[in-house]
Design a protein around this motif. Structure first.
Motif, PDB file in Angstrom:
ATOM      1  N   SER A 184       1.061  -1.147   0.042  1.00 44.06           N
ATOM      2  CA  SER A 184      -0.008   0.028   0.108  1.00 44.06           C
ATOM      3  C   SER A 184       0.928   1.156  -0.027  1.00 44.06           C
ATOM      4  N   LEU A 185       1.981   1.257   0.627  1.00 42.59           N
ATOM      5  CA  LEU A 185       2.838   2.431   0.723  1.00 42.59           C
ATOM      6  C   LEU A 185       3.464   2.473  -0.566  1.00 42.59           C
ATOM      7  N   LEU A 186       3.941   1.581  -1.303  1.00 44.15           N
ATOM      8  CA  LEU A 186       4.512   1.719  -2.669  1.00 44.15           C
ATOM      9  C   LEU A 186       3.620   2.130  -3.482  1.00 44.15           C
ATOM     10  N   LEU A 187       2.386   1.635  -3.548  1.00 41.22           N
ATOM     11  CA  LEU A 187       1.501   1.978  -4.691  1.00 41.22           C
ATOM     12  C   LEU A 187       0.935   3.471  -4.229  1.00 41.22           C
ATOM     13  N   THR A 188       0.789   3.960  -3.058  1.00 39.59           N
ATOM     14  CA  THR A 188       0.468   5.464  -2.731  1.00 39.59           C
ATOM     15  C   THR A 188       1.487   6.197  -3.342  1.00 39.59           C
ATOM     16  N   GLN A 189       3.137   5.725  -3.022  1.00 41.24           N
ATOM     17  CA  GLN A 189       4.030   6.610  -3.765  1.00 41.24           C
ATOM     18  C   GLN A 189       3.892   6.707  -5.193  1.00 41.24           C
ATOM     19  N   PHE A 190       3.862   5.787  -5.511  1.00 42.25           N
ATOM     20  CA  PHE A 190       3.486   5.647  -7.242  1.00 42.25           C
ATOM     21  C   PHE A 190       2.146   6.437  -7.590  1.00 42.25           C
ATOM     22  N   SER A 191       1.162   6.585  -7.132  1.00 42.18           N
ATOM     23  CA  SER A 191       0.166   7.687  -7.278  1.00 42.18           C
ATOM     24  C   SER A 191       0.497   9.020  -7.206  1.00 42.18           C
ATOM     25  N   ILE A 192       1.255   9.294  -5.974  1.00 38.36           N
ATOM     26  CA  ILE A 192       1.915  10.583  -5.550  1.00 38.36           C
ATOM     27  C   ILE A 192       2.937  11.145  -6.832  1.00 38.36           C
ATOM     28  N   LEU A 193       3.795  10.112  -7.247  1.00 36.59           N
ATOM     29  CA  LEU A 193       4.921  10.462  -8.179  1.00 36.59           C
ATOM     30  C   LEU A 193       4.054  10.724  -9.752  1.00 36.59           C
ATOM     31  N   ARG A 194       3.123   9.879  -9.942  1.00 39.05           N
ATOM     32  CA  ARG A 194       2.428  10.032 -11.415  1.00 39.05           C
ATOM     33  C   ARG A 194       1.610  11.551 -11.510  1.00 39.05           C
ATOM     34  N   LYS A 195       1.294  12.211 -10.180  1.00 38.01           N
ATOM     35  CA  LYS A 195       0.657  13.413 -10.141  1.00 38.01           C
ATOM     36  C   LYS A 195       1.883  14.391 -10.641  1.00 38.01           C
ATOM     37  N   SER A 196       2.998  13.999  -9.883  1.00 33.81           N
ATOM     38  CA  SER A 196       4.026  15.293 -10.264  1.00 33.81           C
ATOM     39  C   SER A 196       4.499  15.006 -11.695  1.00 33.81           C
ATOM     40  N   LEU A 197       4.455  13.774 -12.315  1.00 28.84           N
ATOM     41  CA  LEU A 197       4.809  13.641 -13.784  1.00 28.84           C
ATOM     42  C   LEU A 197       4.006  14.364 -14.567  1.00 28.84           C
ATOM     43  N   LYS A 198       2.725  14.405 -14.297  1.00 28.12           N
ATOM     44  CA  LYS A 198       1.788  15.291 -15.071  1.00 28.12           C
ATOM     45  C   LYS A 198       2.044  16.654 -15.253  1.00 28.12           C
ATOM     46  N   GLN A 199       2.547  17.388 -14.232  1.00 25.84           N
ATOM     47  CA  GLN A 199       3.033  18.502 -14.038  1.00 25.84           C
ATOM     48  C   GLN A 199       4.359  19.014 -14.343  1.00 25.84           C
ATOM     49  N   GLN A 200       5.251  17.955 -14.487  1.00 24.35           N
ATOM     50  CA  GLN A 200       6.523  18.241 -14.831  1.00 24.35           C
ATOM     51  C   GLN A 200       6.643  18.759 -16.243  1.00 24.35           C
ATOM     52  N   ASP A 201       7.617  19.748 -16.631  1.00 22.32           N
ATOM     53  CA  ASP A 201       7.585  20.139 -17.848  1.00 22.32           C
ATOM     54  C   ASP A 201       8.996  20.182 -18.447  1.00 22.32           C
ATOM     55  N   SER A 202      10.231  19.496 -17.837  1.00 24.45           N
ATOM     56  CA  SER A 202      11.388  19.655 -18.294  1.00 24.45           C
ATOM     57  C   SER A 202      11.868  17.818 -18.617  1.00 24.45           C
ATOM     58  N   LEU A 203      12.594  17.816 -19.536  1.00 27.40           N
ATOM     59  CA  LEU A 203      13.038  16.449 -19.751  1.00 27.40           C
ATOM     60  C   LEU A 203      13.543  15.629 -18.807  1.00 27.40           C
ATOM     61  N   ILE A 204      14.706  16.342 -18.008  1.00 31.35           N
ATOM     62  CA  ILE A 204      15.242  15.815 -16.897  1.00 31.35           C
ATOM     63  C   ILE A 204      14.460  15.219 -15.720  1.00 31.35           C
ATOM     64  N   GLY A 205      13.485  16.168 -15.482  1.00 33.88           N
ATOM     65  CA  GLY A 205      12.423  16.094 -14.407  1.00 33.88           C
ATOM     66  C   GLY A 205      11.616  14.780 -14.866  1.00 33.88           C
ATOM     67  N   LYS A 206      11.066  14.796 -16.007  1.00 38.92           N
ATOM     68  CA  LYS A 206       9.956  13.686 -16.314  1.00 38.92           C
ATOM     69  C   LYS A 206      10.860  12.253 -16.301  1.00 38.92           C
ATOM     70  N   MET A 207      12.310  12.166 -16.645  1.00 43.06           N
ATOM     71  CA  MET A 207      12.933  11.026 -16.905  1.00 43.06           C
ATOM     72  C   MET A 207      13.170  10.572 -15.299  1.00 43.06           C
ATOM     73  N   PHE A 208      13.509  11.514 -14.234  1.00 45.91           N
ATOM     74  CA  PHE A 208      13.511  11.189 -12.925  1.00 45.91           C
ATOM     75  C   PHE A 208      12.371  10.417 -12.323  1.00 45.91           C
ATOM     76  N   LEU A 209      11.213  11.101 -12.598  1.00 45.37           N
ATOM     77  CA  LEU A 209       9.929  10.435 -12.080  1.00 45.37           C
ATOM     78  C   LEU A 209       9.819   9.196 -12.560  1.00 45.37           C
ATOM     79  N   LEU A 210       9.975   9.157 -14.041  1.00 39.23           N
ATOM     80  CA  LEU A 210       9.768   7.975 -14.821  1.00 39.23           C
ATOM     81  C   LEU A 210      10.308   6.702 -14.365  1.00 39.23           C
TER      82      LEU A 210
END
Length: 408
Positions: A184-210
């Motif tokens: 549950s902790l890991l899947l919650t972390q995944f959900s949080i990261l994907r929200k930030s992925l949606k907002q990210q506008d730089s290539l390096i930021g998107k790659m880090f989150l991915l």
């Protein structure tokens, strides 16, 4: 004789004048540039730039100072930035546990880590963990610097280490016998990261989150496989989460400003050069060069919206920006030198979707391996290796994003 000489000079003058004419800038270039227009505020961006501030300082205050310094440099290339003192920065977490999950021994290392070691890391870097959590809570993100080669680069490495500690903490919970809570902790972390992925506008930021999201799914998969835990479906990435619209716009803008800066520059060939402006314009046309790159970046936007099968077909048709070798010789040379390839970066997002497909079919729907279909080619099933299953794809998968770990 004078008449003949005059008739000879006229064509030369005309050719010279024609050689000074650049094309009009394509309206699509303006549209791309407008997407990168800096907004007045982004608390998340400012906070991230100061995330390493001393624990007694406010990251937003430090981030704003650093942004101001970056803006001064953008206005004056000779300006010497006053950086944040290294000895005041939060310590960047260091440990043998911060290995790459694409390495064979890494998962053994982190799943066999002593609980006391993980607890010590969490306590030692509690401030960083708290700041990483706050960063994700902003719910917005916009890069506030002009896209240039020397723009301020956010310290994503601090955020990366914080997310890794969160993975380690979940594994620690698992080793204490709380498997369901760990997943549950890991899947919650995944959900949080994907929200930030949606907002990210730089290539390096998107790659880090991915890549971090891929690692989170692998850690969860190992626990689920061992403990036979039932899990809900993880939705595939949305178009907004996979979008390369802002990445393409910012990368285009970086070239745009560089090509504009070279217009009639006496230093076109070397620093301190003294080439006449008329000669530079004769061999280099900035608008012609910029216009030639537009289809390339529009293609980048479109590729990120395609299905796996459509993407595989589309990437076979490469676009190489070109311009006139006669009217714009230098521009043509620059395009051949400076044209990046985004296909592999975009493929990683489709690879992560493929990983989620495998995760859902294996752990939610409980499919047999032979019934799991590869999104790139539904006639193919995963390649089953010793401790993971992998889909074939269009590019080499160095980070194992297209693979799902199923055991240590």
């Amino acid at each position: 004789m004078k008449k003949i000489l005059f008739l000879m000079i006229i064509p030369i003058i005309i050719l010279f004048l024609v050689s000074q004419i650049d094309d009009d800038l394509d309206p699509r270039a303006t549209q791309l540039i407008n997407k990168t227009e800096v907004v007045t505020q982004s608390e998340a961006y400012i906070f991230l730039n100061g995330i390493f501030a001393h624990e007694n300082e406010n990251p937003s205050d430090v981030g704003q100072v650093l942004l101001n310094e970056s803006n001064k440099l953008a206005e004056d290339n000779s300006y010497q930035i006053v950086d944040y003192p290294e000895d005041k920065k939060l310590q960047l977490p260091e440990s043998d546990l911060f290995c790459s999950m694409s390495e064979e021994s890494c998962l053994h290392t982190i799943f066999n880590a002593e609980q006391a070691t993980i607890e010590h890391l969490s306590q030692q870097h509690a401030t960083l963990l708290s700041r990483a959590k706050k960063f994700h809570e902003f719910g917005e993100y916009k890069t506030l610097t002009k896209p240039t080669l020397n723009e301020l680069s956010p310290p994503f490495e601090y955020l990366k280490k914080a997310e890794y500690i969160n993975i380690l903490n979940a594994i620690s919970v698992y080793k204490q016998g709380h498997s369901q809570q760990a997943v549950s902790l890991l899947l919650t972390q995944f959900s949080i990261l994907r929200k930030s992925l949606k907002q990210q506008d730089s290539l390096i930021g998107k790659m880090f989150l991915l890549i971090t999201m891929s690692d989170v799914v692998d850690a969860a998969s190992i626990i689920i496989s061992k403990e036979k835990i039932d899990v809900d479906v993880i939705p595939e990435l949305t178009l907004a989460e996979k979008s390369f619209e802002m990445v393409a716009a910012r990368e285009f803008a970086m070239g745009y400003y560089l090509f504009k800066q070279l217009d009639k520059s006496p230093e076109l060939f070397e620093i301190g050069g003294d080439i006449p402006e008329w000669y530079v314009r004769m061999i280099y046309k900035p608008s012609m060069t910029i216009n030639a790159t537009i289809p390339f970046y529009l293609r980048v936007e479109r590729l990120a919206t395609l299905s796996p099968t459509q993407f595989t077909k589309e990437i076979k048709q490469q676009i190489q920006p070109t311009t006139s070798k006669i009217r714009n010789y230098v521009g043509n040379v620059l395009l051949n030198i400076a044209s990046p390839n985004f296909d592999e970066y975009i493929a990683r997002f489709i690879d992560l979707d493929a990983k989620l497909t495998m995760f859902n079919q294996l752990h939610h729907f409980k499919y047999d391996v032979n019934d799991i279909k590869n999104p790139y080619d539904e006639l193919k099933t995963p390649n089953v290796l010793d401790n993971m299953m992998c889909f074939d794809g269009p590019f080499e998968d160095k980070h194992l994003i297209r693979c799902l770990r199923i055991k240590l």
